[in-house]
Design an enzyme around this catalytic site. Sequence first.
Site, PDB file in Angstrom:
ATOM      1  N   LEU A  14    -101.836   9.507 -43.244  1.00  0.00           N
ATOM      2  CA  LEU A  14    -103.280   9.786 -43.305  1.00  0.00           C
ATOM      3  C   LEU A  14    -104.051   8.477 -43.345  1.00  0.00           C
ATOM      4  O   LEU A  14    -103.858   7.658 -44.240  1.00  0.00           O
ATOM      5  CB  LEU A  14    -103.612  10.645 -44.527  1.00  0.00           C
ATOM      6  CG  LEU A  14    -105.029  11.241 -44.583  1.00  0.00           C
ATOM      7  CD1 LEU A  14    -105.021  12.519 -45.434  1.00  0.00           C
ATOM      8  CD2 LEU A  14    -106.049  10.268 -45.158  1.00  0.00           C
ATOM      9  N   HIS A  35    -101.339   2.181 -54.539  1.00  0.00           N
ATOM     10  CA  HIS A  35    -102.319   1.181 -54.140  1.00  0.00           C
ATOM     11  C   HIS A  35    -103.715   1.667 -54.530  1.00  0.00           C
ATOM     12  O   HIS A  35    -103.974   2.869 -54.596  1.00  0.00           O
ATOM     13  CB  HIS A  35    -102.233   0.982 -52.625  1.00  0.00           C
ATOM     14  CG  HIS A  35    -102.994  -0.195 -52.103  1.00  0.00           C
ATOM     15  ND1 HIS A  35    -104.340  -0.122 -51.817  1.00  0.00           N
ATOM     16  CD2 HIS A  35    -102.607  -1.456 -51.796  1.00  0.00           C
ATOM     17  CE1 HIS A  35    -104.749  -1.290 -51.351  1.00  0.00           C
ATOM     18  NE2 HIS A  35    -103.714  -2.117 -51.330  1.00  0.00           N
TER      19      HIS A  35
END
Length: 338
Positions: free
Chosen positions: A127, A231
Amino acid sequence: MSFRLRAARLSDLEHLYEMAKLTGGGFTNLPADRKALTAKLERATSAFENTADELVDEQFVLVLEDPKSGAVRGTCQLMTKVGQQWPFYSYRLNSLSQHSQELDRTVRTEMLNLVTDLEGSSEVGGLFLHPNERAGGHGLLLARSRYLFIAMHRKRFADRILAELRGIIDERGDSPFWDNVAGRFFGMTFNEADYFNAINGNQFIADLMPKHPVYVAMLDAEARKVIGVPHLSGRAAMRMLENEGFAYEGYVDIFDGGPSMTARTDNVVSVKDAKEARVTAMNIQEGERAILATGRLSDFRSCYGARVLDDDGGIAIDSAAADVLNVSEGDTVWSVAR
């Protein structure tokens, strides 16, 4: 007017390549390599053309399109059965408790074990949303439309589904986890290994990675604190996955230590709550905000819209959504509340 998610085509190559250059590394499913992306699109084309309702090793690629301009502004992928071409490796974070009677002390040790537990699962991944479009719910449309696609093609997907989140990568593009674990054995930087994996697969991990457990206490502090941590750009994605019913169960990526989230496919909220209905009207002014989808395989498309469901298996939608989806009265639409 809502953006539209649709099946990717070979003609989308340059759009995907331009987006791949914006990922900043650590994004194995979207490498900035035209040859690899072409192979991915060719594989997706074969999957869309396969009309058999069976679970085999396939990959679907979807793209987010501005219906006014035709510009592609995002993408996502679905893998039906991972670990068939190459082993699907993960680290599993486990603990071992040991007790000494002489010292009257119990020591609990955390270890990373190389496993292939997730082989055979389906995976949602790849994505990416163009930086200029990270508002207006486009990321949510990308993410949740994948689950509508699964609900609409349920026999093509496994009973367990996973999602890998990118781990911590510093401002130089290096991974503290890779540098302290696999990087010590491979003589490759994180970027080199990640790119090689994206292009050639991870069989080299099987060939060279030590099979013994890694004791977490022996890693540097920088590596220990990033195990299972997404992240910064992936924390919203992690919350969306949790809202869908995914959970982190100690599986981490072998490259950057990012978390792998898992769920039972039929328990994923947007799969479980997906409604199939026949369009009865296309001119409602008010209704429940929803994600709407129609079409099978290469004809799949989805968008935001308003819906009113009735007790007879019908659905009324707004005219803008009907235009984006190109549906008429009597067509079948799947939907899930936004």
